[in-house]
Motif scaffolding. Structure first.
Motif, PDB file in Angstrom:
ATOM      1  N   PRO A  43       1.007  -1.054   0.196  1.00  0.00           N
ATOM      2  CA  PRO A  43      -0.081  -0.153  -0.219  1.00  0.00           C
ATOM      3  C   PRO A  43       0.815   1.238  -0.004  1.00  0.00           C
ATOM      4  O   PRO A  43       1.714   1.456   0.889  1.00  0.00           O
ATOM      5  CB  PRO A  43      -0.789  -0.096   1.349  1.00  0.00           C
ATOM      6  CG  PRO A  43       0.230  -0.677   2.219  1.00  0.00           C
ATOM      7  CD  PRO A  43       1.087  -1.775   1.388  1.00  0.00           C
ATOM      8  N   GLY A  44       0.621   2.249  -0.814  1.00  0.00           N
ATOM      9  CA  GLY A  44       1.293   3.472  -1.029  1.00  0.00           C
ATOM     10  C   GLY A  44       0.477   4.561  -0.911  1.00  0.00           C
ATOM     11  O   GLY A  44      -0.826   4.558  -0.803  1.00  0.00           O
ATOM     12  N   ARG A  45       1.006   5.881  -1.182  1.00  0.00           N
ATOM     13  CA  ARG A  45       0.242   7.023  -1.208  1.00  0.00           C
ATOM     14  C   ARG A  45       0.472   7.593  -2.478  1.00  0.00           C
ATOM     15  O   ARG A  45      -0.137   9.093  -2.419  1.00  0.00           O
ATOM     16  CB  ARG A  45       0.928   7.938   0.297  1.00  0.00           C
ATOM     17  CG  ARG A  45       0.439   7.227   1.429  1.00  0.00           C
ATOM     18  CD  ARG A  45       1.047   8.053   2.644  1.00  0.00           C
ATOM     19  NE  ARG A  45       0.966   7.404   3.756  1.00  0.00           N
ATOM     20  CZ  ARG A  45       0.610   7.889   5.052  1.00  0.00           C
ATOM     21  NH1 ARG A  45       0.429   9.220   5.095  1.00  0.00           N
ATOM     22  NH2 ARG A  45       0.549   7.331   6.060  1.00  0.00           N
ATOM     23  N   GLY A  46       1.373   7.330  -3.292  1.00  0.00           N
ATOM     24  CA  GLY A  46       1.457   7.705  -4.596  1.00  0.00           C
ATOM     25  C   GLY A  46       1.716   6.901  -5.656  1.00  0.00           C
ATOM     26  O   GLY A  46       2.567   5.924  -5.183  1.00  0.00           O
ATOM     27  N   LEU A  47       1.812   7.100  -6.818  1.00  0.00           N
ATOM     28  CA  LEU A  47       2.205   6.276  -7.694  1.00  0.00           C
ATOM     29  C   LEU A  47       2.277   6.810  -9.092  1.00  0.00           C
ATOM     30  O   LEU A  47       1.323   7.369  -9.550  1.00  0.00           O
ATOM     31  CB  LEU A  47       1.224   4.893  -7.928  1.00  0.00           C
ATOM     32  CG  LEU A  47       1.797   3.926  -9.028  1.00  0.00           C
ATOM     33  CD1 LEU A  47       2.966   3.109  -8.486  1.00  0.00           C
ATOM     34  CD2 LEU A  47       0.600   2.836  -9.163  1.00  0.00           C
ATOM     35  N   ALA A  48       3.533   6.922  -9.919  1.00  0.00           N
ATOM     36  CA  ALA A  48       3.541   7.577 -10.926  1.00  0.00           C
ATOM     37  C   ALA A  48       3.529   6.633 -12.086  1.00  0.00           C
ATOM     38  O   ALA A  48       3.878   5.459 -12.074  1.00  0.00           O
ATOM     39  CB  ALA A  48       4.798   8.224 -11.038  1.00  0.00           C
ATOM     40  N   ALA A  49       3.176   6.936 -13.356  1.00  0.00           N
ATOM     41  CA  ALA A  49       3.055   5.991 -14.435  1.00  0.00           C
ATOM     42  C   ALA A  49       4.325   5.165 -14.713  1.00  0.00           C
ATOM     43  O   ALA A  49       4.526   4.021 -14.908  1.00  0.00           O
ATOM     44  CB  ALA A  49       2.736   6.694 -15.522  1.00  0.00           C
ATOM     45  N   PRO A  50       5.405   5.852 -14.784  1.00  0.00           N
ATOM     46  CA  PRO A  50       6.778   4.759 -15.146  1.00  0.00           C
ATOM     47  C   PRO A  50       6.933   3.956 -14.130  1.00  0.00           C
ATOM     48  O   PRO A  50       7.447   2.559 -14.528  1.00  0.00           O
ATOM     49  CB  PRO A  50       7.898   5.904 -15.111  1.00  0.00           C
ATOM     50  CG  PRO A  50       7.303   7.268 -14.343  1.00  0.00           C
ATOM     51  CD  PRO A  50       5.752   7.133 -14.527  1.00  0.00           C
ATOM     52  N   TRP A  65      -4.803   8.946   2.975  1.00  0.00           N
ATOM     53  CA  TRP A  65      -5.572   7.745   3.146  1.00  0.00           C
ATOM     54  C   TRP A  65      -5.498   6.728   4.176  1.00  0.00           C
ATOM     55  O   TRP A  65      -6.505   6.418   4.996  1.00  0.00           O
ATOM     56  CB  TRP A  65      -6.009   7.027   1.966  1.00  0.00           C
ATOM     57  CG  TRP A  65      -4.975   6.066   1.419  1.00  0.00           C
ATOM     58  CD1 TRP A  65      -3.931   6.352   0.692  1.00  0.00           C
ATOM     59  CD2 TRP A  65      -4.685   4.886   1.831  1.00  0.00           C
ATOM     60  NE1 TRP A  65      -2.857   5.134   0.771  1.00  0.00           N
ATOM     61  CE2 TRP A  65      -3.401   4.329   1.264  1.00  0.00           C
ATOM     62  CE3 TRP A  65      -5.705   3.875   2.573  1.00  0.00           C
ATOM     63  CZ2 TRP A  65      -3.076   2.811   1.418  1.00  0.00           C
ATOM     64  CZ3 TRP A  65      -5.003   2.494   2.597  1.00  0.00           C
ATOM     65  CH2 TRP A  65      -3.890   1.971   1.960  1.00  0.00           C
ATOM     66  N   LYS A  66      -4.218   6.648   4.770  1.00  0.00           N
ATOM     67  CA  LYS A  66      -3.838   5.769   5.887  1.00  0.00           C
ATOM     68  C   LYS A  66      -4.077   6.355   7.175  1.00  0.00           C
ATOM     69  O   LYS A  66      -4.323   5.304   8.112  1.00  0.00           O
ATOM     70  CB  LYS A  66      -2.417   5.456   5.829  1.00  0.00           C
ATOM     71  CG  LYS A  66      -1.804   4.787   4.502  1.00  0.00           C
ATOM     72  CD  LYS A  66      -0.510   4.377   4.702  1.00  0.00           C
ATOM     73  CE  LYS A  66      -0.010   3.558   3.465  1.00  0.00           C
ATOM     74  NZ  LYS A  66       1.269   3.389   3.326  1.00  0.00           N
ATOM     75  N   THR A  67      -4.347   7.617   7.468  1.00  0.00           N
ATOM     76  CA  THR A  67      -4.807   8.354   8.660  1.00  0.00           C
ATOM     77  C   THR A  67      -6.086   8.965   8.571  1.00  0.00           C
ATOM     78  O   THR A  67      -6.506   9.330   9.688  1.00  0.00           O
ATOM     79  CB  THR A  67      -3.743   9.099   9.092  1.00  0.00           C
ATOM     80  OG1 THR A  67      -3.574  10.221   8.019  1.00  0.00           O
ATOM     81  CG2 THR A  67      -2.294   8.759   9.206  1.00  0.00           C
ATOM     82  N   GLY A  68      -6.772   8.987   7.608  1.00  0.00           N
ATOM     83  CA  GLY A  68      -8.159   9.565   7.333  1.00  0.00           C
ATOM     84  C   GLY A  68      -8.898   8.945   6.079  1.00  0.00           C
ATOM     85  O   GLY A  68      -8.752   7.946   5.852  1.00  0.00           O
ATOM     86  N   ASP A  69      -9.948   9.820   5.713  1.00  0.00           N
ATOM     87  CA  ASP A  69     -10.677   9.251   4.722  1.00  0.00           C
ATOM     88  C   ASP A  69      -9.932   9.260   3.449  1.00  0.00           C
ATOM     89  O   ASP A  69      -9.237  10.067   2.965  1.00  0.00           O
ATOM     90  CB  ASP A  69     -12.093  10.207   4.618  1.00  0.00           C
ATOM     91  CG  ASP A  69     -12.849   9.889   5.775  1.00  0.00           C
ATOM     92  OD1 ASP A  69     -12.955   8.852   6.297  1.00  0.00           O
ATOM     93  OD2 ASP A  69     -13.522  11.038   6.214  1.00  0.00           O
ATOM     94  N   PRO A  70     -10.323   8.070   2.594  1.00  0.00           N
ATOM     95  CA  PRO A  70      -9.692   8.272   1.318  1.00  0.00           C
ATOM     96  C   PRO A  70     -10.170   9.497   0.407  1.00  0.00           C
ATOM     97  O   PRO A  70     -11.264  10.009   0.450  1.00  0.00           O
ATOM     98  CB  PRO A  70     -10.346   7.175   0.619  1.00  0.00           C
ATOM     99  CG  PRO A  70     -10.654   6.112   1.733  1.00  0.00           C
ATOM    100  CD  PRO A  70     -11.079   7.063   2.849  1.00  0.00           C
TER     101      PRO A  70
END
Length: 153
Positions: A43-50, A65-70
């Motif tokens: 599980p991450g908080r960001g993801l780039a296309a490459p 999202w890990k500490t609050g609402d998505p």
């Protein structure tokens, strides 16, 4: 939606400068949805296309999202147009560099212009962790990783 394979260092795609997105619509929206699914599963908080093998200027994030609402966000052709003078150093992880945290110093706030999956323009200002996340993902679009000397604090 599909969970995509995340590319890991030293995969060459992570070092490429991405090209702008010029085709908007259902295929781009589906890709963004798959990237969000992949990010949450990682599980991450960001993801780039490459990071999923696609050399286009696109990233997704959900900084809190890990500490609050998505609150999933999609950034197409993002450009950081302003950076604060105030700096923040904090540890950053990267889904393409598993298990490695690196202290990175970045501007504490950024203003970004981007498009959504339909091509509509947006502008917003982000600070703290969200600003760091945006800068981290934008670096990926230019082939820069947190372990590069210009990033590591």
């Amino acid at each position: 939606m599909t969970v995509l394979t995340i590319r890991l260092i030293p995969d060459d795609v992570l070092r490429q400068v991405c090209r702008p997105v010029d085709v908007f619509g259902v295929d781009l929206a589906a890709l963004a949805d798959d990237m969000l699914e992949t990010m949450y599963a990682a599980p991450g908080r960001g993801l780039a296309a490459p990071q999923v093998g696609i050399t286009q200027r696109l990233f997704v994030m959900d900084a809190y999202w890990k500490t609050g609402d998505p609150n999933p966000q999609i950034f197409v052709n993002p450009v950081i147009v302003e950076r604060s003078d105030a700096m923040l150093t904090q540890p950053e992880g990267c889904l393409s560099i598993p298990g490695d945290l690196t202290d990175v110093t970045r501007p504490d706030a950024v203003t970004v212009e981007w498009q959504d999956v339909t091509g509509a323009p947006h502008r917003g200002t982000f600070d703290g962790f969200a600003a760091a996340c945006i800068q981290h993902e934008a670096d990926h679009l230019d082939g820069i990783l947190i372990t590069d000397p210009e990033r590591a604090a």
